[in-house]
Design an enzyme around this catalytic site. Structure first.
Site, PDB file in Angstrom:
ATOM      1  N   SER A  20       0.827  -1.212   0.000  1.00  0.00           N
ATOM      2  CA  SER A  20       0.000   0.000   0.000  1.00  0.00           C
ATOM      3  C   SER A  20       0.860   1.261   0.000  1.00  0.00           C
ATOM      4  O   SER A  20       0.580   2.224  -0.731  1.00  0.00           O
ATOM      5  CB  SER A  20      -0.914   0.009   1.233  1.00  0.00           C
ATOM      6  OG  SER A  20      -1.820  -1.058   1.205  1.00  0.00           O
ATOM      7  N   ARG A  24       1.499   4.244  -3.013  1.00  0.00           N
ATOM      8  CA  ARG A  24       1.229   5.659  -2.720  1.00  0.00           C
ATOM      9  C   ARG A  24       2.489   6.504  -2.784  1.00  0.00           C
ATOM     10  O   ARG A  24       2.419   7.692  -3.104  1.00  0.00           O
ATOM     11  CB  ARG A  24       0.539   5.770  -1.358  1.00  0.00           C
ATOM     12  CG  ARG A  24      -0.920   5.277  -1.408  1.00  0.00           C
ATOM     13  CD  ARG A  24      -1.440   4.952  -0.008  1.00  0.00           C
ATOM     14  NE  ARG A  24      -2.866   4.607   0.006  1.00  0.00           N
ATOM     15  CZ  ARG A  24      -3.346   3.403  -0.328  1.00  0.00           C
ATOM     16  NH1 ARG A  24      -2.517   2.438  -0.717  1.00  0.00           N
ATOM     17  NH2 ARG A  24      -4.650   3.166  -0.266  1.00  0.00           N
ATOM     18  N   ARG A 119     -13.612  -6.799 -11.777  1.00  0.00           N
ATOM     19  CA  ARG A 119     -13.736  -6.119 -10.492  1.00  0.00           C
ATOM     20  C   ARG A 119     -14.585  -4.845 -10.636  1.00  0.00           C
ATOM     21  O   ARG A 119     -14.374  -4.049 -11.555  1.00  0.00           O
ATOM     22  CB  ARG A 119     -12.351  -5.794  -9.922  1.00  0.00           C
ATOM     23  CG  ARG A 119     -11.561  -7.067  -9.636  1.00  0.00           C
ATOM     24  CD  ARG A 119     -10.201  -6.802  -9.049  1.00  0.00           C
ATOM     25  NE  ARG A 119     -10.303  -6.281  -7.685  1.00  0.00           N
ATOM     26  CZ  ARG A 119      -9.230  -6.028  -6.931  1.00  0.00           C
ATOM     27  NH1 ARG A 119      -8.016  -6.248  -7.410  1.00  0.00           N
ATOM     28  NH2 ARG A 119      -9.381  -5.561  -5.711  1.00  0.00           N
ATOM     29  N   GLN A 167      -9.499   1.789  -0.677  1.00  0.00           N
ATOM     30  CA  GLN A 167      -9.268   2.182  -2.062  1.00  0.00           C
ATOM     31  C   GLN A 167     -10.276   3.238  -2.509  1.00  0.00           C
ATOM     32  O   GLN A 167      -9.905   4.235  -3.136  1.00  0.00           O
ATOM     33  CB  GLN A 167      -9.347   0.962  -2.981  1.00  0.00           C
ATOM     34  CG  GLN A 167      -8.178  -0.003  -2.838  1.00  0.00           C
ATOM     35  CD  GLN A 167      -8.278  -1.172  -3.790  1.00  0.00           C
ATOM     36  OE1 GLN A 167      -9.221  -1.294  -4.566  1.00  0.00           O
ATOM     37  NE2 GLN A 167      -7.299  -2.052  -3.735  1.00  0.00           N
ATOM     38  N   ASP A 313      -7.356  -8.079   4.045  1.00  0.00           N
ATOM     39  CA  ASP A 313      -6.497  -8.863   3.149  1.00  0.00           C
ATOM     40  C   ASP A 313      -5.953 -10.120   3.816  1.00  0.00           C
ATOM     41  O   ASP A 313      -5.472 -11.027   3.133  1.00  0.00           O
ATOM     42  CB  ASP A 313      -5.336  -8.011   2.643  1.00  0.00           C
ATOM     43  CG  ASP A 313      -5.776  -7.004   1.598  1.00  0.00           C
ATOM     44  OD1 ASP A 313      -6.782  -7.262   0.907  1.00  0.00           O
ATOM     45  OD2 ASP A 313      -5.124  -5.954   1.470  1.00  0.00           O
ATOM     46  N   LYS A 340     -12.368  -8.755  -4.333  1.00  0.00           N
ATOM     47  CA  LYS A 340     -10.912  -8.689  -4.427  1.00  0.00           C
ATOM     48  C   LYS A 340     -10.484  -9.350  -5.743  1.00  0.00           C
ATOM     49  O   LYS A 340     -11.275  -9.515  -6.669  1.00  0.00           O
ATOM     50  CB  LYS A 340     -10.289  -9.367  -3.203  1.00  0.00           C
ATOM     51  CG  LYS A 340     -10.560  -8.626  -1.888  1.00  0.00           C
ATOM     52  CD  LYS A 340      -9.790  -7.318  -1.838  1.00  0.00           C
ATOM     53  CE  LYS A 340      -9.921  -6.617  -0.510  1.00  0.00           C
ATOM     54  NZ  LYS A 340      -9.096  -5.390  -0.440  1.00  0.00           N
ATOM     55  N   ARG A 344     -12.873 -13.986  -2.604  1.00  0.00           N
ATOM     56  CA  ARG A 344     -12.008 -14.694  -1.659  1.00  0.00           C
ATOM     57  C   ARG A 344     -12.787 -15.505  -0.628  1.00  0.00           C
ATOM     58  O   ARG A 344     -12.218 -16.413  -0.021  1.00  0.00           O
ATOM     59  CB  ARG A 344     -11.055 -13.714  -0.971  1.00  0.00           C
ATOM     60  CG  ARG A 344      -9.929 -13.258  -1.890  1.00  0.00           C
ATOM     61  CD  ARG A 344      -8.948 -12.349  -1.185  1.00  0.00           C
ATOM     62  NE  ARG A 344      -7.866 -11.963  -2.109  1.00  0.00           N
ATOM     63  CZ  ARG A 344      -7.119 -10.876  -1.941  1.00  0.00           C
ATOM     64  NH1 ARG A 344      -7.333 -10.062  -0.916  1.00  0.00           N
ATOM     65  NH2 ARG A 344      -6.161 -10.605  -2.794  1.00  0.00           N
TER      66      ARG A 344
END
Length: 430
Positions: A20, A24, A119, A167, A313, A340, A344
């Site tokens: 992450s 960024r 997605r 997100q 996650d 995801k 999942r």
């Protein structure tokens, strides 16, 4: 790939850099004025998707193998890409870039692989449309490829997130940084706050209310280049935390692991389950620490509510952990797992059942009964790096041989996963 049961995992490893923060660091470095250097960048496929995307938008970025150097161009310095931008399998890249590109005066198309094309993107597209950008999906749908026709006249927004998603929140924040006026985002539950922390690090201004759910910022804002040192990714550490807890005769030490409080739900859950887990050498400034895990006697727990965004996650690997715990573990409020890289919830249940687990999917989570001995089987990562690593860890305690299909998916976030696993199986120290 053929995998075998292990009798012990011992030694020290350095977990790969936080995914992450790596994403960024490129984004903020590109949007800042001046030079940004990034050390300990995660050289995985997802993060390179972000790096290459900004190069295509005209940002000079150099990588000497040790340090990423970004000559930032500011929000106003991005240039139209010559062609559609391929973001591979990276949901972070496409969703956050939609927010960045919403404030530009040109049109960009973002697309990815077959998994990314399934997605949903309306969760980002709808608030960005409210702000004045025009976004369209494949043949009018909400799925990639996504075309973003930006505007330099973005309007501020007050938006209540219908789901807990870092997100979606981050995409809106990037747009709000370019809008004229004050925007307010109200989260369903607090999610990982790397974007907010990096806004501050790069000289921006943002406020989070005491309830940690209401975020306020005014735009437009400008950033200055910084030095970023990326800590290890706790989502990657999670696989070895679980391996160390369930493989007999194990003790694993992991250094420089990121322990931002918005990400440490797995530590809380493992402690609640009775894991032999020690946190030491805490670096408050960089929010990192050393984690040591040893073989543990575990109890089932219920995982729900506000903690879910702090370990979303990690839920597939927590499900594996629960197969070795006494009693029943219940996971609730985890609908986000369905959108995801794979669904999942279903993928975790179906693949672990092949190995003998007593695990049942529900509408918003999983029901796991344990402890259950596992056996080798042919299992499939389904192109999802976290499912792949979870199954590789499951093979460590499975009687007989496990065949993992599509193991290359793991390269998305942890290119050295199998090398680290081999060093611990050999009892080596790094």
């Amino acid at each position: 790939m053929k995998l075998q049961q292990k009798q012990a995992l011992t030694g020290s490893i350095q977990i790969p850099a936080d995914k992450s923060i790596s994403h960024r660091s490129i984004m903020f470095g590109a949007l800042a004025n001046g030079t940004t250097t990034v050390r300990n960048f995660l050289r995985g496929e997802d993060c390179f998707s972000t790096l290459h995307a900004f190069q295509k938008l005209g940002v000079p970025i150099q990588d000497d193998g040790e340090t990423i150097t970004i000559e930032g161009v500011g929000f106003a310095g991005l240039k139209p890409a010559e062609e559609a931008i391929d973001v591979g399998n990276s949901g972070t890249t496409i969703r956050l870039m939609m927010g960045i590109l919403a404030g530009q005066d040109f049109t960009t198309t973002l697309f990815g692989d077959d998994s990314l094309a399934k997605r949903p993107m309306n969760r980002v597209m709808l608030p960005l449309r409210e702000m004045g950008a025009k976004l369209t999906g494949n043949q009018g749908s909400e799925f990639p490829p996504i075309s973003i026709e930006g505007t330099t006249a973005l309007k501020p927004i007050e938006y209540r997130l219908p789901m807990a998603s870092a997100q979606v929140k981050s995409a809106i924040l990037f747009a709000a940084l370019q809008a004229h006026g004050t925007s307010r985002i109200i989260e369903k539950e607090p999610t990982r706050n790397h974007t907010e922390e990096m806004i501050k690090q790069f000289g921006g201004h943002i406020e989070t209310a005491a309830d940690e759910k209401t975020i306020t910022l005014s735009g437009p804002q400008a950033f200055q280049g910084q030095e970023v040192i990326v800590p290890g990714d706790i989502s990657s550490a999670a696989f070895f935390l679980v391996a160390g807890a369930i493989v007999p005769n194990s003790r694993i030490r992991m250094t420089n692991v990121g322990v931002n409080p918005s990400r440490t739900g797995i530590l809380t859950v493992m402690e609640n389950m009775g894991a032999d887990l020690v946190t030491s050498e805490v670096d408050e400034q960089n929010q990192s620490a050393t984690l040591t895990i040893a073989t543990s006697s575990l109890q089932g727990v219920t995982i729900e509510g506000a903690i879910i965004p702090k370990l979303i996650d990690e839920l597939p690997i927590i499900a594996l952990l629960a197969t070795q715990a006494q009693g029943t573990t219940v996971i609730k409020d985890a609908e986000e797992l369905k959108v995801k890289e794979t669904n999942r919830i279903d993928a975790t249940a179906e693949e672990l059942r092949k190995m003998g687990a007593d695990i049942t999917p529900t509408e918003d989570g999983l029901l796991i009964k344990g402890p259950t001995p596992l056996h080798g089987a042919e299992v499939d990562s389904r192109g999802d790096h976290r499912i792949g690593m979870m199954l590789a860890v499951a093979s460590l305690i499975a009687q007989g041989e496990t065949e993992l299909l599509r193991p290359e998916a793991i390269n998305v976030s942890y290119p050295n996963f199998f090398a680290d696993l081999a060093s611990l199986a050999a009892g080596e120290k790094s």
